[in-house]
Design a protein around this motif. Sequence first.
Motif, short mmCIF file in Angstrom:
data_model
loop_
_atom_site.label_atom_id
_atom_site.label_comp_id
_atom_site.label_asym_id
_atom_site.label_seq_id
_atom_site.Cartn_x
_atom_site.Cartn_y
_atom_site.Cartn_z
N SER B 296 0.83 -1.21 0.00
CA SER B 296 0.00 0.00 0.00
C SER B 296 0.86 1.25 0.00
O SER B 296 0.53 2.25 -0.64
N LEU B 297 1.97 1.20 0.72
CA LEU B 297 2.87 2.36 0.78
C LEU B 297 3.49 2.63 -0.58
O LEU B 297 3.48 3.75 -1.08
N THR B 298 4.02 1.55 -1.20
CA THR B 298 4.71 1.75 -2.48
C THR B 298 3.71 2.13 -3.57
O THR B 298 4.05 2.83 -4.52
N GLY B 299 2.45 1.69 -3.42
CA GLY B 299 1.46 1.99 -4.46
C GLY B 299 0.75 3.32 -4.26
O GLY B 299 -0.02 3.75 -5.10
N SER B 300 1.00 3.96 -3.13
CA SER B 300 0.24 5.16 -2.80
C SER B 300 0.64 6.35 -3.66
O SER B 300 1.82 6.70 -3.75
N THR B 301 -0.36 6.98 -4.31
CA THR B 301 -0.04 8.18 -5.09
C THR B 301 0.23 9.36 -4.16
O THR B 301 1.01 10.24 -4.48
N ASP B 302 -0.49 9.36 -3.00
CA ASP B 302 -0.27 10.43 -2.03
C ASP B 302 1.20 10.50 -1.61
O ASP B 302 1.79 11.57 -1.53
N LEU B 303 1.76 9.33 -1.33
CA LEU B 303 3.12 9.30 -0.81
C LEU B 303 4.16 9.52 -1.90
O LEU B 303 5.33 9.78 -1.61
N SER B 304 3.74 9.42 -3.16
CA SER B 304 4.73 9.57 -4.23
C SER B 304 5.08 11.03 -4.48
O SER B 304 5.93 11.35 -5.29
N GLU B 305 4.40 11.94 -3.76
CA GLU B 305 4.74 13.35 -3.98
C GLU B 305 6.08 13.73 -3.33
O GLU B 305 6.64 14.76 -3.63
N TRP B 306 6.58 12.89 -2.43
CA TRP B 306 7.89 13.16 -1.83
C TRP B 306 8.96 12.28 -2.50
O TRP B 306 8.65 11.21 -3.01
N GLN B 307 10.18 12.76 -2.42
CA GLN B 307 11.30 11.94 -2.86
C GLN B 307 11.50 10.82 -1.83
O GLN B 307 11.51 11.07 -0.63
N TRP B 308 11.61 9.59 -2.30
CA TRP B 308 11.84 8.46 -1.39
C TRP B 308 13.32 8.14 -1.35
O TRP B 308 14.00 8.17 -2.37
N LEU B 309 13.79 7.81 -0.18
CA LEU B 309 15.19 7.44 -0.03
C LEU B 309 15.25 6.10 0.67
O LEU B 309 14.56 5.89 1.69
#
Lengths: 335, 480
Positions: B296-309
Amino acid sequence: MDLDPTLVEKVTKLVLSKLEEPTSNEPSTEEQEVKIWNHQTASPEATTISSSAKEENVDGNVAFSPFPTEGRTVKRVKEPAESSDHGHPHKKHNVKQEEAPSDELKELMSKTPARIGVGRVGPRPKTNTWLKFRYDHAAAVDAVSGEVTGSILDSLKLFTVQTKVTDNDIYIRRPDYGRRLSDEAKKLIKETCKFQPEVQIIVSDGLSSKAVEENVEDVYLSLEQSLNSLGFDVGTPFYIEKGRVAVMDDVGELLQPRVVILLIGERPGLVSAESLSAYMCYEPRHGTIEADRMVVSNIHSGGIPPVEAGAYLGSVVEKIMKYEASGVSLVQKEQ
Amino acid sequence: MRNSKAAEEIISVGIDIGTSTTKLVISRFSLMNMAGTSHVPRIEIIDKEVIYESPIFRTPLLSATEIDMNEVEKLVVSQYEKAGISAEEIKTGAVIITGETATKSNAQEMIHHLSDHAGEFLVATAGPDLEGIIAAKGSGAHAYSEEFNKTIANIDIGGGTANTAVYRNGELLGTCTLHIGGKLIEMRDDRIQYISPALENVCSRLGVSLEIGSLYAELDSKKITDYMASVIARMLRKELTDADKDLLLGHEPSWEGNIDTIMFSGGVSECIYKLEKNDEEARAMYGDIGMLLASSLTGSTDLSEWQWLAPNETVRATVLGAGTQTTEISGVTIQVDTDVLPLKNLPVYNIDFTNDFEHGMQKLPALIEEGVQIFDPNREGQNFALYLSDVPLIGFRDIQRLARTIVEAAQKKPVPRQPLVIVLERDLAKALGQTINTQYKEQSAVCVDQIRVEHGDYLDIGRLLQSGVVPVVVKTLAFH
């Protein structure tokens, strides 16, 4: 060396008042233009200002006394109030030029007392920076040529003796004279001081009288408390005028203490002219090599606080007494 | 890498007892004098080398509400043996009890038992804010923010909670903890075995009916984990709705400004990054919604607005943080009564001199009395540490006055001759401590400096090391 300070001040004031006069009063000078590159921004643009803008920087910022005591903070050029702005159309450039430094530069500036991020005008530093530099340099010169006032020595009950140095010029040119006590000094020390104490404290102005005046009281009292609480037998302290570090060898020969601590003014720099050092040596004698001396330096308000240094020196003496060695020999014995 | 020039080496241990897993890490710190030869020494930790990492164990429980203390202790002892060290060798470290485990009935007892038995100076830590902070240090988020001048949120999601800590430029900006984790729903043989009470409202609002014993339907659970991912996104934006607050544990997000980068650590992030070599079985055996939440985290469009590290550590971030990032080293010029060390869990009471010595001296006695009222209201003898901040540069005579005022004021404490613990912001600890020792021989005192603490922190001070410094662990709880 023997410049009359009132004369110096008079001349400087004269020069400054000349600078403050409006350019229009000066006959037939063309308005010179100066290009300013702001090295604090990425923009390669240079702003051009007329020569009268230079006065803007000088105006109202030159203060002869008192100069800020925290010598470490770099004084930024303050903009004159809006109201004084009339008739200076170039002023806007000047404002731009005073942009605040970036966070990264600010961080670097906060980490060092060195003069970084102070800007420049053409190839030279800004007036304030330059004046600050001259001020610090003058303070350093004063520290070398000054004398320790009697009151501080009296309050610590230190009597004064001389080295073979007769005047300041000789002190600078003949370091070897500063390393030997005068004959009268030797006689007085023999008569007055306790023979063969465990710890002998001596004080000397060295290259900075200011260092002694500012710091020696707190270092001395704190060190004395520390040595007493550690139970050491402390000898009769005294003050040596115009001494060098190795003058402790003469004292070692005369009084034969186990440890000598010499609190001596450091060569002044542009960051601090009042830094004190504590040199320590186990049984210093003529022929003691420099590697056997040890030092705690940087004792001043911007380095290790004097009172803390005194407390710390006690524990260093304790270690020297334990290993019966100092300097490199101590390090070797510790391993 | 071992540094041959190191003055001293000390062993540190970190133990993390989490909702689903327990792990341990042992490391070796090298201390060295970093000051120039003519300066007063400055001892720093110059190298940290992990010398042993335990496997990931399931946290032993006696029942749903009780930790199996014996099993945990056995586990720790067995790992010490495997690593070839004894408890006596351990000079510093921290044991942390995290997530839902912290709510177990014997959690307090457990952590203090371990802290007393698993090493001479093992600090007990707990609390959701501290978990987030320690995880952010173990995952590498803290170091990243320092190096790249960015604002980064580390979200450590374990079995029971998601602990967020936000750093910019190495400075902690704030924290937030959510009731989100892989073990909030557990299954066995395709049937739901456990549902966390925290999910009750969430389920009814999403129209999902989950019951213990009923058949596990991934579709329903996915609705819940998708919702969790969106709550995390709203938390990062500081836009939690009233409904979202059902999942909030403690205070709301406490940082200012926007976040540039996010990093996930903890067990659930292991399901994303798979850094553990032999954990394939472990992941399968979890029998919970961890994998689902990860997707759910990796698929979330909401969370994709930040750069992931990607984190340096996933499931081990907290234990690594506890074992290698909690210990600080005091200044060298300190004065400590070695008989009273180590001292544990002292609350810190800040007395601010605001650079005005006379003013500070005037209010000092009343403030010390106030400290007693705050930390020891029943006058049972709970000691606390005095933190003197913004003290101006003072000389010998003022140090004498300061010592006298503090010692006299401390006589009014319920236990008058209790060790005085004084932390100074300025490098004056040795002078003050020595003065107290000389003038008031019967008063035991511990004076340290060059440690950053704040009002409301908890402080642990270890034994004096050979280099003349003490290890100190500051537990920051000052987030409201």
